[in-house]
Design a protein around this motif. Structure first.
Motif, PDB file in Angstrom:
ATOM      1  N   TYR A   1       0.808  -1.212   0.000  1.00 31.06           N
ATOM      2  CA  TYR A   1       0.000   0.000   0.000  1.00 31.06           C
ATOM      3  C   TYR A   1       0.848   1.271   0.000  1.00 31.06           C
ATOM      4  N   ASP A   2       1.794   1.373   0.912  1.00 32.47           N
ATOM      5  CA  ASP A   2       2.558   2.613   1.059  1.00 32.47           C
ATOM      6  C   ASP A   2       3.445   2.921  -0.149  1.00 32.47           C
TER       7      ASP A   2
ATOM      8  N   CYS B   1       0.413 -12.764  -0.093  1.00 32.02           N
ATOM      9  CA  CYS B   1      -1.028 -12.511  -0.032  1.00 32.02           C
ATOM     10  C   CYS B   1      -1.271 -11.028   0.211  1.00 32.02           C
ATOM     11  N   LEU B   2      -2.097 -10.415  -0.600  1.00 33.57           N
ATOM     12  CA  LEU B   2      -2.409  -8.996  -0.459  1.00 33.57           C
ATOM     13  C   LEU B   2      -3.059  -8.696   0.892  1.00 33.57           C
ATOM     14  N   VAL B   3      -3.953  -9.540   1.352  1.00 34.40           N
ATOM     15  CA  VAL B   3      -4.626  -9.297   2.631  1.00 34.40           C
ATOM     16  C   VAL B   3      -3.632  -9.399   3.783  1.00 34.40           C
ATOM     17  N   LEU B   4      -2.764 -10.393   3.740  1.00 35.51           N
ATOM     18  CA  LEU B   4      -1.819 -10.596   4.840  1.00 35.51           C
ATOM     19  C   LEU B   4      -0.660  -9.607   4.813  1.00 35.51           C
ATOM     20  N   ASP B   5      -0.231  -9.189   3.620  1.00 31.33           N
ATOM     21  CA  ASP B   5       0.979  -8.377   3.518  1.00 31.33           C
ATOM     22  C   ASP B   5       0.818  -7.028   2.835  1.00 31.33           C
ATOM     23  N   GLY B   6      -0.342  -6.726   2.308  1.00 28.75           N
ATOM     24  CA  GLY B   6      -0.507  -5.499   1.532  1.00 28.75           C
ATOM     25  C   GLY B   6      -0.297  -4.216   2.308  1.00 28.75           C
ATOM     26  N   ALA B   7      -0.564  -4.238   3.610  1.00 30.41           N
ATOM     27  CA  ALA B   7      -0.380  -3.028   4.424  1.00 30.41           C
ATOM     28  C   ALA B   7       0.571  -3.275   5.592  1.00 30.41           C
TER      29      ALA B   7
ATOM     30  N   SER C   1       2.518  -0.459   7.303  1.00 32.54           N
ATOM     31  CA  SER C   1       2.011   0.770   6.692  1.00 32.54           C
ATOM     32  C   SER C   1       1.886   1.873   7.737  1.00 32.54           C
ATOM     33  N   ALA C   2       2.121   3.096   7.285  1.00 34.05           N
ATOM     34  CA  ALA C   2       1.952   4.265   8.140  1.00 34.05           C
ATOM     35  C   ALA C   2       0.515   4.772   8.096  1.00 34.05           C
ATOM     36  N   ASP C   3      -0.301   4.182   7.233  1.00 35.25           N
ATOM     37  CA  ASP C   3      -1.680   4.639   7.068  1.00 35.25           C
ATOM     38  C   ASP C   3      -2.623   3.806   7.934  1.00 35.25           C
TER      39      ASP C   3
ATOM     40  N   GLU D   1      -5.799   3.778   8.151  1.00 33.96           N
ATOM     41  CA  GLU D   1      -6.980   3.291   7.441  1.00 33.96           C
ATOM     42  C   GLU D   1      -6.653   2.015   6.666  1.00 33.96           C
ATOM     43  N   ALA D   2      -5.503   1.985   6.009  1.00 32.70           N
ATOM     44  CA  ALA D   2      -5.090   0.786   5.274  1.00 32.70           C
ATOM     45  C   ALA D   2      -4.891  -0.378   6.235  1.00 32.70           C
ATOM     46  N   CYS D   3      -4.281  -0.110   7.380  1.00 33.92           N
ATOM     47  CA  CYS D   3      -4.073  -1.160   8.384  1.00 33.92           C
ATOM     48  C   CYS D   3      -5.397  -1.688   8.913  1.00 33.92           C
ATOM     49  N   THR D   4      -6.343  -0.809   9.127  1.00 35.66           N
ATOM     50  CA  THR D   4      -7.666  -1.211   9.616  1.00 35.66           C
ATOM     51  C   THR D   4      -8.378  -2.089   8.592  1.00 35.66           C
ATOM     52  N   LEU D   5      -8.246  -1.736   7.315  1.00 40.74           N
ATOM     53  CA  LEU D   5      -8.895  -2.515   6.257  1.00 40.74           C
ATOM     54  C   LEU D   5      -8.352  -3.942   6.205  1.00 40.74           C
ATOM     55  N   THR D   6      -7.029  -4.092   6.216  1.00 41.10           N
ATOM     56  CA  THR D   6      -6.463  -5.438   6.145  1.00 41.10           C
ATOM     57  C   THR D   6      -6.720  -6.209   7.436  1.00 41.10           C
ATOM     58  N   ALA D   7      -6.673  -5.524   8.572  1.00 42.25           N
ATOM     59  CA  ALA D   7      -6.933  -6.201   9.846  1.00 42.25           C
ATOM     60  C   ALA D   7      -8.352  -6.764   9.889  1.00 42.25           C
ATOM     61  N   ALA D   8      -9.309  -6.028   9.351  1.00 41.55           N
ATOM     62  CA  ALA D   8     -10.694  -6.508   9.340  1.00 41.55           C
ATOM     63  C   ALA D   8     -10.825  -7.781   8.501  1.00 41.55           C
TER      64      ALA D   8
END
Length: 183
Positions: free
Chosen positions: A17-18, A96-102, A105-107, A109-116
């Motif tokens: 993401y970053d 895996c995008l879900v496991l490693d995409g963020a 990350s310093a963002d 919102e991106a961290c919250t999305l992948t964590a969910a």
């Protein structure tokens, strides 16, 4: 719109993401920043669409493994073996995008999305395992999720299919033993 989300998904998956900026996304999608923001609201808005597309498709390894039926041990082994086959780099994309995409990350919102999405995946694993071992489902689901995260990270660091397959076989054996263990 589908093509734009697909393009963004590939970029986020390949570099995280970053590392993908709005200017680059706009250039890849052939749109200027005002149009980008009008279409997606934000970079995180596009990332969310990309994550949902990714998780709903072929990349949902656990759902694919479940679709072939079988008991818990068999489905988990199939899940790990499928990850070993899919996670190694192909066309500049690994893991895996879900496991490693963020990851890192310093963002927020991106961290919250992948964590969910990770929480949803863990819940699906736990619920499935609970059909045979409700008292151990949480610990066993954590084991599988940790193995998947490790395999994804290893693939992003260059692990090949042979190495990941060996790991998946060992993890599957450990899972079977723990599934059968008392307590």
């Amino acid at each position: 719109m589908d093509e734009a989300v697909e393009t963004a998904m590939r970029l986020f998956h390949a570099r995280g993401y970053d590392a993908v900026g709005v200017a680059e996304l706009g250039a890849e999608l052939g749109i200027k920043p005002p149009s980008f923001y009008a279409a997606f609201g934000s970079k995180a808005g596009l990332f969310e669409r990309a994550l949902r597309r990714y998780a709903a498709g072929e990349a949902n390894i656990f759902a694919r493994a479940q679709a072939d039926g079988g008991g818990v041990a068999e489905v988990i082994e199939r899940t790990l073996m499928l990850a070993a086959r899919l996670y190694p780099e192909r066309d500049g994309v690994a893991g895996c995008l879900v496991l490693d995409g963020a990851r890192n990350s310093a963002d927020p919102e991106a961290c919250t999305l992948t964590a969910a999405l990770r929480r949803a995946g863990l819940a699906a694993l736990r619920d499935f395992i609970a059909t045979e071992r409700p008292e151990r489902a949480a610990a066993l689901a954590d084991f599988v999720m940790t193995a998947m995260r490790g395999m994804s990270a290893a693939a992003r660091d260059g692990a090949d299919e042979a190495m990941l397959t060996t790991f998946a076989a060992m993890a599957s054996g450990a899972f079977r033993r723990e599934l059968a263990a008392e307590g």
